[in-house]
Write an enzyme that holds these catalytic residues in place. Structure first.
Site, PDB file in Angstrom:
ATOM      1  N   MET A  63       5.086 -12.323  -1.700  1.00 53.18           N
ATOM      2  CA  MET A  63       6.504 -12.018  -1.527  1.00 53.18           C
ATOM      3  C   MET A  63       6.896 -12.205  -0.068  1.00 53.18           C
ATOM      4  O   MET A  63       6.321 -11.560   0.811  1.00 53.18           O
ATOM      5  CB  MET A  63       6.799 -10.580  -1.957  1.00 53.18           C
ATOM      6  N   ILE A 104      -0.456  -5.033  -2.168  1.00 52.89           N
ATOM      7  CA  ILE A 104      -1.175  -5.288  -0.912  1.00 52.89           C
ATOM      8  C   ILE A 104      -0.177  -5.416   0.236  1.00 52.89           C
ATOM      9  O   ILE A 104       0.759  -6.216   0.172  1.00 52.89           O
ATOM     10  CB  ILE A 104      -2.020  -6.572  -1.017  1.00 52.89           C
ATOM     11  N   GLY A 141       7.698  -7.881   2.994  1.00 54.36           N
ATOM     12  CA  GLY A 141       6.724  -8.963   2.873  1.00 54.36           C
ATOM     13  C   GLY A 141       5.347  -8.490   2.487  1.00 54.36           C
ATOM     14  O   GLY A 141       4.784  -7.634   3.146  1.00 54.36           O
ATOM     15  N   SER A 142       4.768  -9.033   1.431  1.00 49.77           N
ATOM     16  CA  SER A 142       3.501  -8.517   0.931  1.00 49.77           C
ATOM     17  C   SER A 142       2.988  -9.360  -0.236  1.00 49.77           C
ATOM     18  O   SER A 142       3.423 -10.480  -0.437  1.00 49.77           O
ATOM     19  CB  SER A 142       3.689  -7.060   0.509  1.00 49.77           C
ATOM     20  N   ARG A 143       2.072  -8.760  -1.029  1.00 49.90           N
ATOM     21  CA  ARG A 143       1.451  -9.510  -2.124  1.00 49.90           C
ATOM     22  C   ARG A 143       1.108  -8.580  -3.286  1.00 49.90           C
ATOM     23  O   ARG A 143       0.779  -7.422  -3.087  1.00 49.90           O
ATOM     24  CB  ARG A 143       0.185 -10.190  -1.601  1.00 49.90           C
TER      25      ARG A 143
END
EC number: 4.1.1.65
Length: 232
Positions: free
Chosen positions: A102, A159, A189-191
């Site tokens: 993301m 994450i 912002g991440s996953r």
């Protein structure tokens, strides 16, 4: 339909987690306008971006037993078979994993990929390296969740990344979820990683755009049975 209702239909609401941030940006913007108007316009742009980041749109989720939908908006960054992190308790054999990255421009509200009961939630402190790197799944701060379904266990990991420094979870162990239900959020912002049962064939490819609650990642039953849809 009135103009007001038409605008509401086009502009998604802001998630409650974003209220303090949007309010803070707006307050600073007013101060900047008082100091020097060009700075105020910069603040206005940043305030609009913050509101956009915390948007909480409705999604139309395909509802059928066995379907696995994307838990996040973003880009499918990895589709691999890999041993899951030990905190998931899913064993030491490689399992299919779909990773969704993301960016700061994606909606960051996370949704349950399946209908099931939350069997386990484990928070793991860690680093804040680039979430696109494979080792981020083990090195970074993360929140891991295991969902129990009739077709096996599904692992979901939020994450943190370089910019994301706060993982928010709205759920608890033992709680039932429906596919597409909101369960958390990651700021800036991440996953998201989704671990599928052994032998499952992912239906997405690396580089593909995923939409939370709508894009189908896998079909645990196979076949092409009919499905209904739920909007939330």
């Amino acid at each position: 339909m009135s103009i007001v209702n038409s605008v509401r239909a086009q502009i998604p609401p802001i998630h409650r987690e974003g209220y303090p941030f949007v309010g803070g940006f707006a307050l600073v913007t007013l101060i900047l306008f008082w100091i020097w108007s060009p700075l105020g316009w910069i603040g206005t742009v940043l305030t609009i971006w913050c509101a956009y980041f915390f948007r909480n749109p409705a999604r139309t989720t395909p509802v059928r037993d066995g379907l696995v939908v994307s838990p996040a908006d973003g880009r499918v960054s990895m589709v691999v078979d890999i041993i899951p992190p030990p905190e998931l308790g899913l064993g030491a054999k490689p399992l299919p994993r779909v990773s969704i990255f993301m960016s700061v421009f994606n909606c960051h509200v996370n949704r349950s990929p399946v209908a099931g009961r939350i069997e386990r939630i484990v928070y793991s402190p860690g680093k804040f390296i680039n979430a696109e790197l494979d080792k981020a799944s083990e090195d970074n701060e993360r929140n891991s969740m295991v969902l129990s379904t009739e077709h096996g266990q599904i692992g979901v990991i939020q994450i943190a990344g370089l910019i994301a420094r706060r993982i928010v979870s709205f759920v608890r162990e033992g709680q039932p979820l429906v596919a597409g239900e909101r369960f958390g959020l990651i700021r800036f912002g991440s996953r998201l990683d989704v671990y599928l049962p052994e032998g499952t064939k992912p239906l997405v490819a690396e580089g593909q755009t995923a939409i939370a609650g709508e894009t189908i990642l896998a079909d645990l039953k196979g076949g092409d049975a009919g499905r209904t849809y739920r909007t939330d």
